[in-house]
Write an enzyme that holds these catalytic residues in place. Structure first.
Site, PDB file in Angstrom:
ATOM      1  N   SER A  28       0.811  -1.222   0.000  1.00 63.95           N
ATOM      2  CA  SER A  28       0.000   0.000   0.000  1.00 63.95           C
ATOM      3  C   SER A  28       0.843   1.270   0.000  1.00 63.95           C
ATOM      4  O   SER A  28       0.784   2.076  -0.923  1.00 63.95           O
ATOM      5  CB  SER A  28      -0.930  -0.006   1.219  1.00 63.95           C
ATOM      6  OG  SER A  28      -1.647   1.209   1.307  1.00 63.95           O
ATOM      7  N   GLN A  29       1.664   1.472   1.024  1.00 61.17           N
ATOM      8  CA  GLN A  29       2.488   2.673   1.092  1.00 61.17           C
ATOM      9  C   GLN A  29       3.659   2.610   0.110  1.00 61.17           C
ATOM     10  O   GLN A  29       3.989   3.589  -0.552  1.00 61.17           O
ATOM     11  CB  GLN A  29       3.018   2.892   2.511  1.00 61.17           C
ATOM     12  CG  GLN A  29       1.980   3.381   3.511  1.00 61.17           C
ATOM     13  CD  GLN A  29       1.518   4.810   3.247  1.00 61.17           C
ATOM     14  OE1 GLN A  29       2.190   5.597   2.604  1.00 61.17           O
ATOM     15  NE2 GLN A  29       0.333   5.139   3.753  1.00 61.17           N
ATOM     16  N   SER A  52       8.839 -12.791  -5.035  1.00 62.94           N
ATOM     17  CA  SER A  52       7.725 -11.861  -4.813  1.00 62.94           C
ATOM     18  C   SER A  52       6.827 -11.740  -6.034  1.00 62.94           C
ATOM     19  O   SER A  52       7.302 -11.575  -7.164  1.00 62.94           O
ATOM     20  CB  SER A  52       8.272 -10.480  -4.445  1.00 62.94           C
ATOM     21  OG  SER A  52       7.239  -9.527  -4.496  1.00 62.94           O
ATOM     22  N   ASP A  84       4.705  -4.158   9.927  1.00 66.50           N
ATOM     23  CA  ASP A  84       5.447  -3.935  11.172  1.00 66.50           C
ATOM     24  C   ASP A  84       6.106  -5.200  11.712  1.00 66.50           C
ATOM     25  O   ASP A  84       7.273  -5.184  12.109  1.00 66.50           O
ATOM     26  CB  ASP A  84       4.508  -3.372  12.251  1.00 66.50           C
ATOM     27  CG  ASP A  84       4.056  -1.959  11.951  1.00 66.50           C
ATOM     28  OD1 ASP A  84       4.827  -1.212  11.317  1.00 66.50           O
ATOM     29  OD2 ASP A  84       2.926  -1.596  12.344  1.00 66.50           O
ATOM     30  N   HIS A 109       6.261   4.505   9.586  1.00 67.83           N
ATOM     31  CA  HIS A 109       5.624   4.298  10.891  1.00 67.83           C
ATOM     32  C   HIS A 109       6.740   3.962  11.867  1.00 67.83           C
ATOM     33  O   HIS A 109       7.730   3.339  11.494  1.00 67.83           O
ATOM     34  CB  HIS A 109       4.608   3.149  10.778  1.00 67.83           C
ATOM     35  CG  HIS A 109       3.859   2.835  12.035  1.00 67.83           C
ATOM     36  ND1 HIS A 109       3.394   3.807  12.902  1.00 67.83           N
ATOM     37  CD2 HIS A 109       3.469   1.645  12.568  1.00 67.83           C
ATOM     38  CE1 HIS A 109       2.755   3.223  13.911  1.00 67.83           C
ATOM     39  NE2 HIS A 109       2.799   1.914  13.727  1.00 67.83           N
ATOM     40  N   GLU A 196      -6.123   4.122  16.007  1.00 69.94           N
ATOM     41  CA  GLU A 196      -6.630   2.940  15.306  1.00 69.94           C
ATOM     42  C   GLU A 196      -7.464   2.060  16.230  1.00 69.94           C
ATOM     43  O   GLU A 196      -8.546   1.590  15.853  1.00 69.94           O
ATOM     44  CB  GLU A 196      -5.456   2.115  14.771  1.00 69.94           C
ATOM     45  CG  GLU A 196      -4.693   2.763  13.625  1.00 69.94           C
ATOM     46  CD  GLU A 196      -3.385   2.068  13.322  1.00 69.94           C
ATOM     47  OE1 GLU A 196      -2.769   2.410  12.304  1.00 69.94           O
ATOM     48  OE2 GLU A 196      -2.962   1.176  14.114  1.00 69.94           O
ATOM     49  N   GLU A 228     -28.975   3.057   9.124  1.00 74.95           N
ATOM     50  CA  GLU A 228     -28.862   4.002  10.238  1.00 74.95           C
ATOM     51  C   GLU A 228     -27.530   3.897  10.988  1.00 74.95           C
ATOM     52  O   GLU A 228     -27.047   4.896  11.529  1.00 74.95           O
ATOM     53  CB  GLU A 228     -30.020   3.802  11.223  1.00 74.95           C
ATOM     54  CG  GLU A 228     -31.385   4.158  10.659  1.00 74.95           C
ATOM     55  CD  GLU A 228     -31.447   5.600  10.163  1.00 74.95           C
ATOM     56  OE1 GLU A 228     -30.758   6.482  10.724  1.00 74.95           O
ATOM     57  OE2 GLU A 228     -32.186   5.847   9.185  1.00 74.95           O
ATOM     58  N   GLU A 232     -24.969   5.643   6.789  1.00 79.82           N
ATOM     59  CA  GLU A 232     -24.985   7.091   6.989  1.00 79.82           C
ATOM     60  C   GLU A 232     -23.774   7.608   7.773  1.00 79.82           C
ATOM     61  O   GLU A 232     -23.557   8.812   7.871  1.00 79.82           O
ATOM     62  CB  GLU A 232     -26.287   7.516   7.693  1.00 79.82           C
ATOM     63  CG  GLU A 232     -27.512   7.376   6.801  1.00 79.82           C
ATOM     64  CD  GLU A 232     -28.743   8.048   7.388  1.00 79.82           C
ATOM     65  OE1 GLU A 232     -28.602   9.140   7.980  1.00 79.82           O
ATOM     66  OE2 GLU A 232     -29.835   7.475   7.261  1.00 79.82           O
TER      67      GLU A 232
END
Length: 342
Positions: A28-29, A52, A84, A109, A196, A228, A232
């Protein structure tokens, strides 16, 4: 005194000119930092393990890909963009043996540094550049000519240029367009984990499920409960994001606002804050990190079981069906979407 906000004028991309920047991991990062830096004119290479699945993806995007050890050897600035709990082993095996005086180790991080799974040599810079948003948002904002607000931190600065490198990297990924704030590895890690656990992820998901279950158990239709208590929520959070809590309250009905200020504090009361304080102490003491590292070393058995059970909750089935009726909501396949050293 308000914190200093660093913007484009405070950062110089030329600091990275002539340097090779390695991004270890392409999750992601990692992919967002790599692509944004590359398009900002920075020389970026990718480090991955030999088999990979991300090698082909990175190469297709125009990157040179090397085994992690070789990427570390070639680079002046090395960003570790892996989970991590994986960082310690990757660092010990493929990064630490190839670090040399004058290099810079960069994190998004502070977990590994704060909790000691990585202990760098004293003759290298250790910095952090942490966008306050997930990688796909960092990438999207950059492509739109915008930027995600970011944090920088300096843990070690033997080269006396660590802050300049951090600001240059932040500029390269678009962070200085959103504003960059200086913090410490300790402050970033502890506040990030706390947010988090108690509000952004843990607190919200538990609150949503409890509200949904309360309505369904009282005999209301699951669809009504979903709308609800979950659907929303985004509308309300968007209002808060745009203009704060006061702005959100200005935009809703007076009936909703009265319920907010009178009933809300009875639900999230002083006992909740006490439990938040306990969670914070467990983060500060390292208890949470120790337990999470132990869980990862055990193959994440408990974590995987909890994840499997949570996915079976009725709110997921109802929500999937209702979201299928809303073509304007972007659909995401969450299978295998966890950021990884891949």
């Amino acid at each position: 005194m308000p914190a200093k906000i660093y913007t484009d004028k405070d950062a110089d991309l030329d600091v990275l000119k002539g340097k090779t920047c390695a991004v270890i991991g392409f999750g992601s990062q990692g992919h967002a930092h790599a692509l944004n830096l590359k398009e900002s004119g920075v020389n970026v290479i990718i480090g991955l393990y030999p088999k990979s699945k991300s090698r082909a993806v990175a190469e297709e995007l125009g990157f040179e890909v090397f085994d992690t050890a070789e990427a570390t050897q070639k680079a002046d600035v090395i960003m570790i963009a892996t989970p991590d709990t994986a960082i310690g082993a990757i660092y010990a095996k493929d990064i630490a043996p190839h670090l040399a005086k004058g290099k810079t180790l960069l994190f998004s991080h502070g977990f590994a540094i704060l909790y000691g799974t990585v202990v760098p040599p004293k003759d290298i810079n250790v910095i952090m550049v942490a966008p306050k948003g997930p990688g796909h948002i960092v990438r999207r904002q950059y492509l739109e000519g915008k930027g995600v607000p970011s944090l920088i931190a300096i843990e070690q600065n033997p080269g006396k240029d660590a802050k300049k490198i951090a600001l240059a990297w932040a500029k390269g990924i678009g962070g200085t367009k959103g504003g960059v704030f200086e913090t410490s590895f300790k402050e970033e890690t502890e506040t990030d984990l706390f947010g988090e656990q108690t509000v952004l992820c843990g607190g919200v998901s538990a609150l949503v499920k409890a509200g949904y279950e309360t309505l369904v158990e009282a005999g209301y239709q699951p669809e009504m409960a979903y709308f609800e208590c979950l659907h929303e929520l985004k509308l309300t959070v968007d209002l808060m994001n745009e203009s704060g809590i006061a702005g959100m309250r200005f935009s809703i009905s007076e009936t909703a606002e009265w319920g907010d200020v009178v009933v809300g504090p009875k639900i999230i009361d002083a006992s909740v804050k006490k439990r938040m304080q306990k969670a914070l102490k467990e983060i500060q003491s390292g208890k949470f990190a120790k337990e999470w590292i132990a869980e990862a070393e055990d193959g994440c058995k408990t974590f995987k079981e909890i994840r499997k059970e949570e996915a079976k909750h009725d709110i997921e089935k109802v929500g999937k069906r209702l979201r299928g009726l809303m073509p304007w909501i972007k659909k995401r396949d969450i299978k295998g979407s966890q950021a990884s050293y891949s």
